[in-house]
Design an enzyme around this catalytic site. Structure first.
Site, PDB file in Angstrom:
ATOM      1  N   CYS A  65       0.832  -1.196   0.000  1.00  0.00           N
ATOM      2  CA  CYS A  65       0.000   0.000   0.000  1.00  0.00           C
ATOM      3  C   CYS A  65       0.873   1.254   0.000  1.00  0.00           C
ATOM      4  O   CYS A  65       1.887   1.304   0.704  1.00  0.00           O
ATOM      5  CB  CYS A  65      -0.905   0.010   1.234  1.00  0.00           C
ATOM      6  SG  CYS A  65      -2.041   1.406   1.270  1.00  0.00           S
ATOM      7  N   CYS A  69      -0.301   4.790   7.015  1.00  0.00           N
ATOM      8  CA  CYS A  69      -1.036   4.613   8.271  1.00  0.00           C
ATOM      9  C   CYS A  69      -0.181   3.826   9.264  1.00  0.00           C
ATOM     10  O   CYS A  69       0.196   2.679   9.008  1.00  0.00           O
ATOM     11  CB  CYS A  69      -2.340   3.871   8.004  1.00  0.00           C
ATOM     12  SG  CYS A  69      -3.363   4.634   6.704  1.00  0.00           S
ATOM     13  N   CYS A  72      -0.854   0.085  10.351  1.00  0.00           N
ATOM     14  CA  CYS A  72      -1.177  -0.925   9.341  1.00  0.00           C
ATOM     15  C   CYS A  72       0.036  -1.744   8.911  1.00  0.00           C
ATOM     16  O   CYS A  72       1.074  -1.200   8.533  1.00  0.00           O
ATOM     17  CB  CYS A  72      -1.807  -0.243   8.133  1.00  0.00           C
ATOM     18  SG  CYS A  72      -2.424  -1.418   6.900  1.00  0.00           S
ATOM     19  N   CYS A 109     -16.987  -9.403   3.505  1.00  0.00           N
ATOM     20  CA  CYS A 109     -16.341  -8.102   3.378  1.00  0.00           C
ATOM     21  C   CYS A 109     -15.144  -8.235   2.442  1.00  0.00           C
ATOM     22  O   CYS A 109     -14.196  -8.977   2.730  1.00  0.00           O
ATOM     23  CB  CYS A 109     -15.884  -7.603   4.739  1.00  0.00           C
ATOM     24  SG  CYS A 109     -17.237  -7.469   5.919  1.00  0.00           S
ATOM     25  N   CYS A 142     -20.041  -6.373   1.525  1.00  0.00           N
ATOM     26  CA  CYS A 142     -19.515  -5.058   1.881  1.00  0.00           C
ATOM     27  C   CYS A 142     -18.167  -4.894   1.198  1.00  0.00           C
ATOM     28  O   CYS A 142     -17.338  -5.811   1.224  1.00  0.00           O
ATOM     29  CB  CYS A 142     -19.348  -4.942   3.394  1.00  0.00           C
ATOM     30  SG  CYS A 142     -18.642  -3.379   3.955  1.00  0.00           S
ATOM     31  N   CYS A 202     -20.534   1.762   6.754  1.00  0.00           N
ATOM     32  CA  CYS A 202     -19.874   1.084   7.851  1.00  0.00           C
ATOM     33  C   CYS A 202     -18.618   1.867   8.176  1.00  0.00           C
ATOM     34  O   CYS A 202     -17.792   2.095   7.304  1.00  0.00           O
ATOM     35  CB  CYS A 202     -19.545  -0.333   7.419  1.00  0.00           C
ATOM     36  SG  CYS A 202     -18.451  -1.173   8.552  1.00  0.00           S
ATOM     37  N   ARG A 272     -19.589  -3.993  15.942  1.00  0.00           N
ATOM     38  CA  ARG A 272     -18.837  -5.196  15.604  1.00  0.00           C
ATOM     39  C   ARG A 272     -17.489  -5.219  16.326  1.00  0.00           C
ATOM     40  O   ARG A 272     -16.751  -4.242  16.298  1.00  0.00           O
ATOM     41  CB  ARG A 272     -18.610  -5.277  14.091  1.00  0.00           C
ATOM     42  CG  ARG A 272     -17.837  -6.529  13.651  1.00  0.00           C
ATOM     43  CD  ARG A 272     -17.826  -6.666  12.140  1.00  0.00           C
ATOM     44  NE  ARG A 272     -19.178  -6.758  11.647  1.00  0.00           N
ATOM     45  CZ  ARG A 272     -19.729  -5.871  10.826  1.00  0.00           C
ATOM     46  NH1 ARG A 272     -19.036  -4.843  10.409  1.00  0.00           N
ATOM     47  NH2 ARG A 272     -20.968  -6.020  10.409  1.00  0.00           N
TER      48      ARG A 272
END
Length: 399
Positions: A65, A69, A72, A109, A142, A202, A272
């Protein structure tokens, strides 16, 4: 305790607690944690009974990526030894999803690392959604693909997506300490795009990154204002090879207090328990079911969870039941696509660094936030397990 009685009454009426009340929940002592769970449990049962919704993650594209972040394992500059692979083909993703659905999952998901999808990526995911729904007509899908450009949410909706996940993660005031390659406002914009396209929104948070109680309350109140249908609560998985590897700030009791605070602020929303529950709640996971009405089954994006059968046994032993495909998750006043925290959804794919997308352009890796400290003696690094099975491998998934 007058505080808890007041919060139960407000939760049953969908009335917003004061910030002082939310902060007071986080400040309660470990001696009072069972009282807190019992109180928030009344609100959870009022709106969701004893049902637990199961969700299953499929990591369509892992690692590499361009975002920075700090939490992550898939971030720019991460040296975490995670699986790295490009896009799964639709049939591969459908096969991976089938394992979770066979285990009782109601929602799949679909997650991909990166700043956000290209138009070609949206086509890929659209083909994958069709492949999954051709085999499982009633499944909820999702998507969690990062920041959305204009028109992409509408295309995903037209392809059959039911929901879109994009987490706020932390408070607006501290967001720049966690990520520099995109902004908090970028994330808010994507959630709003999903809403506007008719997708069930979400959006959730990550706890344990060195944030203050005020930061936690800030982000949960911001989520209530955004009004998602589901709020995933992640607990930081401190992966070696990431800037937050030494952040071990959570105890099982603190995790329960955080979940209780979220339930009081967002009483009628699908809360969740997402990434990190096995690492930080540990043997108190069954108590968390009295607060949250939704969990991920099996593994996360880049980390392994407890065995899927253990999840099912835990739910049954705690006196709860798995929500089936024919049941509507949300209370009637929030159907079909009402608001979110306190008015009208997964928390979607928000399973953060053990699963979770980054979300915006490339730049130098972020500096470690000032709150980072040496790992405490309570660090349970033995519980951080990199996923080596399921999507992207030749091994059977954990479901």
């Amino acid at each position: 305790m007058d505080l808890l009685n007041t919060l139960v009454d407000k939760g049953l009426r969908r009335e917003l607690p004061t910030r002082e009340e939310a902060l007071a929940v986080l400040a309660t002592s470990d001696d009072d944690v069972l009282d807190v769970v019992a109180a928030a449990g009344k609100v959870r049962r009022h709106w969701f009974g004893r049902r637990v919704k199961l969700n299953y993650l499929v990591n369509l594209k892992s690692g590499l990526c361009p975002e920075d972040c700090s939490y992550c394992s898939q971030r720019l500059g991460s040296t975490a030894g995670i699986l790295k692979y490009s896009w799964l083909k639709p049939d591969e993703a459908s096969k991976a999803a089938a394992a979770g659905l066979a285990g009782g999952a109601k929602r799949v998901c679909l997650v991909a690392s990166g700043r956000g999808p290209s138009d070609r990526d949206v086509d890929r995911v659209s083909d994958t959604i069709k492949a999954i729904k051709d085999q499982n007509e009633n499944v909820e899908v999702c998507a969690c693909l990062g920041l959305l450009s204009d028109g992409q949410a509408e295309r995903l909706r037209a392809a059959g997506a039911d929901a879109y996940n994009h987490n706020l993660n932390t408070s607006e005031g501290t967001y720049g300490e966690i990520t520099t390659t995109h902004t908090y406002a970028d994330r808010v914009d994507t959630v709003q795009k999903a809403h506007a396209a008719g997708l069930s929104a979400c959006s959730g948070l990550i706890a344990g990154m060195g944030e203050s109680d005020e930061d936690l309350v800030d982000v949960v109140y911001a989520l209530r204002e955004l009004d998602p249908d589901s709020v995933p609560v992640n607990f930081l998985i401190p992966f070696e090879g990431t800037p937050l590897a030494k952040e071990w700030n959570l105890t099982p009791q603190r995790c329960l207090r955080i979940l209780a605070m979220v339930r009081f602020v967002c009483p009628d929303v699908e809360v969740r328990i997402a990434g990190g529950r096995e690492v930080h709640l540990r043997t108190l996971q069954p108590l968390a079911l009295h607060l949250a009405n939704s969990i991920f089954l099996g593994d996360y994006l880049t980390s392994e969870g407890q065995a899927g059968k253990a999840d099912l046994d835990m739910i049954a032993d705690a006196g709860f039941e798995v929500e089936n495909a024919g049941e509507v998750t949300l209370p009637e006043h929030r159907v079909p696509s009402g608001g979110g925290c306190g008015s009208h959804a997964e928390a979607g794919c928000g399973s953060q660094q053990g699963g979770g997308v980054c979300g915006s352009a490339s730049a130098a890796p972020a500096e470690v936030p000032a709150a980072v400290s040496e790992a405490s003696s309570d660090a349970r690094t033995d519980l951080v397990s990199v996923r080596r099975r399921g999507a992207g491998t030749d091994l059977a998934p954990n479901a």
